[in-house]
Write a protein that holds these residues in place. Sequence first.
Motif, mmCIF file in Angstrom:
data_model
loop_
_atom_site.group_PDB
_atom_site.id
_atom_site.type_symbol
_atom_site.label_atom_id
_atom_site.label_comp_id
_atom_site.label_asym_id
_atom_site.label_seq_id
_atom_site.Cartn_x
_atom_site.Cartn_y
_atom_site.Cartn_z
ATOM 1 N N HIS A 12 0.827 -1.207 0.000
ATOM 2 C CA HIS A 12 0.000 0.000 0.000
ATOM 3 C C HIS A 12 0.862 1.260 0.000
ATOM 4 N N GLN A 13 2.070 1.120 -0.534
ATOM 5 C CA GLN A 13 3.015 2.230 -0.699
ATOM 6 C C GLN A 13 3.359 2.917 0.616
ATOM 7 N N VAL A 14 3.433 2.128 1.685
ATOM 8 C CA VAL A 14 3.907 2.638 2.973
ATOM 9 C C VAL A 14 5.257 1.979 3.218
ATOM 10 N N MET A 15 6.314 2.771 3.091
ATOM 11 C CA MET A 15 7.655 2.240 3.267
ATOM 12 C C MET A 15 8.190 2.702 4.621
ATOM 13 N N VAL A 16 8.291 1.759 5.528
ATOM 14 C CA VAL A 16 8.767 2.075 6.873
ATOM 15 C C VAL A 16 10.286 2.181 6.871
ATOM 16 N N GLU A 17 10.807 2.799 7.909
ATOM 17 C CA GLU A 17 12.263 3.015 8.011
ATOM 18 C C GLU A 17 13.048 1.712 7.909
#
Length: 98
Positions: A55-60
């Motif tokens: 869902h295009q959420v790129m965490v650190e």
Amino acid sequence: DIALLIVDSKDSLMPQTIESISHIKAANIPYIVVANKSDLPDARPEKVQLDLLKHQVMVEQKGGDVPFISISAKTGHGVHELLETILIIASNANLQDR
């Protein structure tokens, strides 16, 4: 504003989580992904991180810029780190004086 996207470390993303992601992105505000229930033996924070990528959420931890904090609301594990992260984001966004 800062949003906290609370995700169950066992169940990963649910339909309401995906809907929340779209609202947060539409609001264009900083946010933190909070993986709760990290104290449980079947917690899967790595799966949560991979599901977020869909869902295009790129965490650190995956090379992105969205903080990802594992917590246990039951034991308090990770809550201090979450509070520190909120303060850092608020400071960087100059939110503390609003």
